[in-house]
Scaffold this active site. Structure first.
Site, PDB file in Angstrom:
ATOM      1  N   ASP A 291     -32.346  43.851 -24.619  1.00  0.00           N
ATOM      2  CA  ASP A 291     -32.934  42.709 -25.329  1.00  0.00           C
ATOM      3  C   ASP A 291     -31.869  41.837 -25.999  1.00  0.00           C
ATOM      4  O   ASP A 291     -32.165  41.049 -26.898  1.00  0.00           O
ATOM      5  CB  ASP A 291     -33.949  43.195 -26.367  1.00  0.00           C
ATOM      6  CG  ASP A 291     -33.331  44.140 -27.367  1.00  0.00           C
ATOM      7  OD1 ASP A 291     -32.177  44.576 -27.135  1.00  0.00           O
ATOM      8  OD2 ASP A 291     -33.978  44.439 -28.383  1.00  0.00           O
TER       9      ASP A 291
ATOM     10  N   HIS B 172      -6.857  34.988 -11.261  1.00  0.00           N
ATOM     11  CA  HIS B 172      -8.014  35.107 -12.159  1.00  0.00           C
ATOM     12  C   HIS B 172      -7.990  36.452 -12.881  1.00  0.00           C
ATOM     13  O   HIS B 172      -8.982  37.183 -12.899  1.00  0.00           O
ATOM     14  CB  HIS B 172      -9.326  34.931 -11.382  1.00  0.00           C
ATOM     15  CG  HIS B 172      -9.555  33.527 -10.942  1.00  0.00           C
ATOM     16  ND1 HIS B 172     -10.480  33.181  -9.998  1.00  0.00           N
ATOM     17  CD2 HIS B 172      -8.959  32.375 -11.324  1.00  0.00           C
ATOM     18  CE1 HIS B 172     -10.446  31.871  -9.819  1.00  0.00           C
ATOM     19  NE2 HIS B 172      -9.525  31.355 -10.612  1.00  0.00           N
TER      20      HIS B 172
ATOM     21  N   ASP C 181      -3.651  31.275 -20.041  1.00  0.00           N
ATOM     22  CA  ASP C 181      -4.506  30.165 -19.622  1.00  0.00           C
ATOM     23  C   ASP C 181      -5.749  30.247 -20.504  1.00  0.00           C
ATOM     24  O   ASP C 181      -6.612  31.104 -20.293  1.00  0.00           O
ATOM     25  CB  ASP C 181      -4.843  30.324 -18.136  1.00  0.00           C
ATOM     26  CG  ASP C 181      -5.663  29.162 -17.591  1.00  0.00           C
ATOM     27  OD1 ASP C 181      -6.206  28.377 -18.393  1.00  0.00           O
ATOM     28  OD2 ASP C 181      -5.772  29.060 -16.356  1.00  0.00           O
TER      29      ASP C 181
ATOM     30  N   ASP D 246      -8.252  22.815 -21.188  1.00  0.00           N
ATOM     31  CA  ASP D 246      -7.787  23.826 -20.224  1.00  0.00           C
ATOM     32  C   ASP D 246      -6.262  23.765 -20.200  1.00  0.00           C
ATOM     33  O   ASP D 246      -5.694  22.836 -19.617  1.00  0.00           O
ATOM     34  CB  ASP D 246      -8.399  23.495 -18.854  1.00  0.00           C
ATOM     35  CG  ASP D 246      -8.122  24.554 -17.805  1.00  0.00           C
ATOM     36  OD1 ASP D 246      -7.504  25.577 -18.134  1.00  0.00           O
ATOM     37  OD2 ASP D 246      -8.526  24.339 -16.642  1.00  0.00           O
TER      38      ASP D 246
ATOM     39  N   HIS E 266      -3.033  27.735  -5.073  1.00  0.00           N
ATOM     40  CA  HIS E 266      -4.162  26.918  -5.548  1.00  0.00           C
ATOM     41  C   HIS E 266      -3.818  25.433  -5.540  1.00  0.00           C
ATOM     42  O   HIS E 266      -2.691  25.042  -5.281  1.00  0.00           O
ATOM     43  CB  HIS E 266      -4.628  27.389  -6.935  1.00  0.00           C
ATOM     44  CG  HIS E 266      -3.573  27.359  -8.004  1.00  0.00           C
ATOM     45  ND1 HIS E 266      -3.214  26.203  -8.641  1.00  0.00           N
ATOM     46  CD2 HIS E 266      -2.806  28.344  -8.540  1.00  0.00           C
ATOM     47  CE1 HIS E 266      -2.287  26.479  -9.555  1.00  0.00           C
ATOM     48  NE2 HIS E 266      -2.015  27.772  -9.502  1.00  0.00           N
TER      49      HIS E 266
ATOM     50  N   HIS F  34      -8.149  19.820 -11.321  1.00  0.00           N
ATOM     51  CA  HIS F  34      -9.598  19.651 -11.141  1.00  0.00           C
ATOM     52  C   HIS F  34     -10.101  18.736 -12.241  1.00  0.00           C
ATOM     53  O   HIS F  34      -9.467  18.612 -13.295  1.00  0.00           O
ATOM     54  CB  HIS F  34     -10.313  21.015 -11.207  1.00  0.00           C
ATOM     55  CG  HIS F  34      -9.903  21.856 -12.396  1.00  0.00           C
ATOM     56  ND1 HIS F  34     -10.440  21.671 -13.647  1.00  0.00           N
ATOM     57  CD2 HIS F  34      -8.986  22.834 -12.534  1.00  0.00           C
ATOM     58  CE1 HIS F  34      -9.879  22.528 -14.492  1.00  0.00           C
ATOM     59  NE2 HIS F  34      -8.978  23.235 -13.844  1.00  0.00           N
TER      60      HIS F  34
ATOM     61  N   HIS G 187     -14.467  23.156 -14.762  1.00  0.00           N
ATOM     62  CA  HIS G 187     -14.300  22.578 -13.425  1.00  0.00           C
ATOM     63  C   HIS G 187     -15.423  21.556 -13.320  1.00  0.00           C
ATOM     64  O   HIS G 187     -16.531  21.874 -12.905  1.00  0.00           O
ATOM     65  CB  HIS G 187     -14.398  23.654 -12.339  1.00  0.00           C
ATOM     66  CG  HIS G 187     -13.274  24.653 -12.413  1.00  0.00           C
ATOM     67  ND1 HIS G 187     -13.273  25.857 -11.756  1.00  0.00           N
ATOM     68  CD2 HIS G 187     -12.089  24.612 -13.078  1.00  0.00           C
ATOM     69  CE1 HIS G 187     -12.144  26.508 -12.015  1.00  0.00           C
ATOM     70  NE2 HIS G 187     -11.418  25.781 -12.819  1.00  0.00           N
TER      71      HIS G 187
ATOM     72  N   GLU H 145      -1.854  21.331 -12.957  1.00  0.00           N
ATOM     73  CA  GLU H 145      -1.521  22.732 -13.201  1.00  0.00           C
ATOM     74  C   GLU H 145      -0.802  23.414 -12.040  1.00  0.00           C
ATOM     75  O   GLU H 145      -1.312  24.377 -11.470  1.00  0.00           O
ATOM     76  CB  GLU H 145      -2.793  23.511 -13.557  1.00  0.00           C
ATOM     77  CG  GLU H 145      -3.968  23.328 -12.601  1.00  0.00           C
ATOM     78  CD  GLU H 145      -5.137  24.227 -12.993  1.00  0.00           C
ATOM     79  OE1 GLU H 145      -4.939  25.432 -13.152  1.00  0.00           O
ATOM     80  OE2 GLU H 145      -6.257  23.694 -13.139  1.00  0.00           O
TER      81      GLU H 145
ATOM     82  N   TYR I 181       3.941  31.948  -8.075  1.00  0.00           N
ATOM     83  CA  TYR I 181       3.575  33.354  -8.301  1.00  0.00           C
ATOM     84  C   TYR I 181       4.303  34.204  -7.261  1.00  0.00           C
ATOM     85  O   TYR I 181       3.960  34.162  -6.071  1.00  0.00           O
ATOM     86  CB  TYR I 181       2.047  33.516  -8.177  1.00  0.00           C
ATOM     87  CG  TYR I 181       1.293  32.447  -8.954  1.00  0.00           C
ATOM     88  CD1 TYR I 181       1.025  32.600 -10.313  1.00  0.00           C
ATOM     89  CD2 TYR I 181       0.925  31.245  -8.335  1.00  0.00           C
ATOM     90  CE1 TYR I 181       0.381  31.599 -11.026  1.00  0.00           C
ATOM     91  CE2 TYR I 181       0.285  30.235  -9.039  1.00  0.00           C
ATOM     92  CZ  TYR I 181       0.016  30.416 -10.378  1.00  0.00           C
ATOM     93  OH  TYR I 181      -0.606  29.418 -11.082  1.00  0.00           O
TER      94      TYR I 181
ATOM     95  N   ARG J  66       2.580  29.270 -14.591  1.00  0.00           N
ATOM     96  CA  ARG J  66       1.753  28.073 -14.419  1.00  0.00           C
ATOM     97  C   ARG J  66       1.933  27.218 -15.666  1.00  0.00           C
ATOM     98  O   ARG J  66       2.077  27.755 -16.774  1.00  0.00           O
ATOM     99  CB  ARG J  66       0.272  28.448 -14.217  1.00  0.00           C
ATOM    100  CG  ARG J  66      -0.640  27.255 -14.038  1.00  0.00           C
ATOM    101  CD  ARG J  66      -2.015  27.566 -13.433  1.00  0.00           C
ATOM    102  NE  ARG J  66      -2.837  28.459 -14.223  1.00  0.00           N
ATOM    103  CZ  ARG J  66      -3.062  29.732 -13.939  1.00  0.00           C
ATOM    104  NH1 ARG J  66      -2.505  30.288 -12.879  1.00  0.00           N
ATOM    105  NH2 ARG J  66      -3.819  30.483 -14.718  1.00  0.00           N
TER     106      ARG J  66
ATOM    107  N   GLU K 142      -0.089  23.977 -17.341  1.00  0.00           N
ATOM    108  CA  GLU K 142      -1.332  23.207 -17.155  1.00  0.00           C
ATOM    109  C   GLU K 142      -1.591  22.311 -18.355  1.00  0.00           C
ATOM    110  O   GLU K 142      -1.609  22.782 -19.497  1.00  0.00           O
ATOM    111  CB  GLU K 142      -2.511  24.174 -16.977  1.00  0.00           C
ATOM    112  CG  GLU K 142      -3.853  23.476 -16.879  1.00  0.00           C
ATOM    113  CD  GLU K 142      -4.987  24.406 -16.494  1.00  0.00           C
ATOM    114  OE1 GLU K 142      -4.914  25.617 -16.809  1.00  0.00           O
ATOM    115  OE2 GLU K 142      -5.961  23.912 -15.901  1.00  0.00           O
TER     116      GLU K 142
HETATM  117  N1  GLY Z   1      -8.742  27.983 -16.495  1.00  0.00           N
HETATM  118  C1  GLY Z   1      -9.285  27.702 -15.238  1.00  0.00           C
HETATM  119  C2  GLY Z   1      -8.436  26.812 -14.471  1.00  0.00           C
HETATM  120  O1  GLY Z   1      -7.299  26.599 -14.814  1.00  0.00           O
HETATM  121  O2  GLY Z   1      -8.866  26.198 -13.533  1.00  0.00           O
HETATM  122 MN    MN Z   2      -7.549  24.445 -14.801  1.00  0.00          MN
HETATM  123 MN    MN Z   3      -6.638  26.874 -16.788  1.00  0.00          MN
END
Ligand code: GLY
Ligand code: MN
Ligand code: MN
Length: 449
Positions: free
Chosen positions: A50, A253, A270, A281, A360, A364, A371, A394, A398, A416, A418
């Site tokens: 619940d 991820h 991140d 982000d 990647h 975005h 996103h 970003e 890696y 990374r 970003e």
């Molecule tokens: N934190 C998700 C991305 O960088 O797209």
């Molecule tokens: Mn991002």
């Molecule tokens: Mn991110």
């Protein structure tokens, strides 16, 4: 970002009900006069028996109303004499409100949220068929909420059943996203203020994180330092924070956030705040001991150069994909120079060999969703950037711990960088530009701890 300046801005207000009304009018203008638009609130989600997950309103409903409660449906009926914006929502209920907190009620939906008309959600089965009748087109997000899809079909069937009595059921069903996603892609001044605030909170949180990191710390301890800043400023994480030390930085991820950050590791963070529904982000990658090693710095400099190359493409009239192309070009060139790739630049780019280290895309759209909505391509071509569009840049590299194709000294490094960018009339503004970004700036910030 100065902590006192951030605190002084604590009471940034939500957009006025007039600006929500303006958004609804714009959407209805695009939809046309013989249409009806139906937008349900996000359902509540059970976490365990619940107990529910913290409630997050559907981004479209938030964008058009600011209304925060579940069990609500917005119906827009362009040109309706008795009011175009109708909200179905929960009635006031002193007993339930004693458990779950105050409810707005239909009266509040009119007084506080500027609706033209409002009804109890329990009356929707009776009222909605009448609103659908005589409208030829229905805009709705099909397939997002299967239970609501069936309800809508049921209401349409109620009108169909009355055709012999002269009722005219809708005969076209259209994807609401075609109109609304495009509208949401262009951020207004009100929205940009909130996005700047989300960015400022995140900048502060990352600074706190960089200063707090210590060898021997668990990744979740660092996560806690960062998310504490979010909550201290009335924000929540816009997505699951990624805090990956050492090899974990190579997991795109990564979710466990429970390993130890060791002396000599880089840690990739991140994490972004969501403020009044708007996401930021940010990713930064920094050395646990405050100093980049030679290899760490070489790769960090390269990612930083790739980010600058992508940022140089962030101007009105330039194709969205130009940023990714520039980042890939810079990264590949740098990887060849460092000896991590072999052969010609052209061949490595066209054959996609760089993807071994960069899997990647370079960004975005960003907005109410991390996103965010909006097309990236139109008629098969990358769309051109326009003022008001907000997106991330970003790039990353890696080098997995098992990457046998490179010298051992490069293995287990994940980086990374970003940032969040808005396109302006004459270029761009980096919403997160106050945060230390290159290796020297990061070392200086960490050294000043
Ligand atoms: N934190 C998700 C991305 O960088 O797209
Ligand atoms: Mn991002
Ligand atoms: Mn991110």
């Amino acid at each position: 970002m100065d902590a006192r300046a951030l605190t002084a801005m604590r009471t940034l207000s939500e957009p006025s009900s007039a600006s929500f009304a303006q958004r609804r009018r714009q959407l209805m203008r695009m939809a046309g006069h013989d249409t009806i638009l139906v937008l349900p609130a996000a359902p509540e989600r059970v976490r365990s028996r619940d107990t529910h997950h913290p409630y997050r309103q559907d981004s479209d409903l938030l964008y058009l109303t600011g209304f925060p409660e579940p069990e609500a449906v917005l119906v827009l009926v362009p040109g309706r004499q008795h009011g175009e914006a109708i909200l179905f929502c929960r009635e006031r209920d002193p007993d339930r409100e004693g458990w779950d907190g105050p409810r707005c009620g239909p009266e509040g939906a009119i007084d506080r949220y500027g609706m033209d008309d409002a009804y109890p959600i329990t009356d929707i089965d009776e009222i909605l068929p009448g609103l659908l009748e005589g409208r030829s087109r229905v805009y709705y997000h099909f397939g997002r909420d299967a239970e609501f899809d069936l309800k809508l079909i049921g209401w349409v069937n109620r009108v169909r059943a009355m055709m012999r009595m002269g009722a005219q059921p809708p005969h076209e069903f259209l994807e609401l996203g075609h109109l609304l996603d495009e509208q949401r892609l262009f951020k207004s001044r009100d929205e940009l203020k909130l996005m700047q605030r989300a960015a400022d909170i995140s900048v502060r949180a990352h600074e706190v994180g960089m200063r707090a990191v210590r060898s021997g710390m668990r990744e979740y301890e660092l996560q806690a330092e960062i998310e504490r800043v979010f909550r201290m400023h009335d924000a929540v994480p816009a997505y699951g924070s990624i805090v990956g030390a050492g090899n974990n930085a190579c997991v795109l991820h990564y979710v466990a956030n429970n390993a130890v950050a060791n002396d000599g590791d880089l840690v990739l963070v991140d994490a972004g705040a969501e403020y009044r529904g708007y996401a930021s982000d940010i990713t930064r990658t920094f050395p646990v001991n405050g100093r980049f090693s030679k290899e760490q710095r070489a790769l960090h400099d390269l990612v930083s150069a790739a980010q600058s190359a992508a940022l140089a493409q962030a101007c009105p009239g330039v194709a969205y994909e130009a940023g990714h192309i520039a980042a890939v070009h810079t990264l590949t060139e740098g990887l060849l120079k460092l000896g991590l790739l072999k052969g010609s630049l052209e061949n490595n780019v066209s054959a996609g060999h760089y993807k071994r280290f960069y899997r990647h895309k370079t960004g975005h759209w960003l907005g109410l969703d991390v996103h965010d909505v909006g097309e990236y391509r139109i008629d098969g071509q990358s769309r051109l950037l326009e003022p008001g569009m907000v997106f991330t840049i970003e790039p990353g590299l890696y080098i997995g711990p098992e990457e046998k194709s490179v010298h051992a000294k490069w293995r287990g490094i994940g980086i990374r960088i970003e940032d969040d960018v808005v396109i302006t009339a004459d270029g761009h503004r980096v919403l997160t530009g106050k945060l230390a970004r290159n290796a020297d700036e990061i070392e200086a910030l960490m050294g000043a701890a």
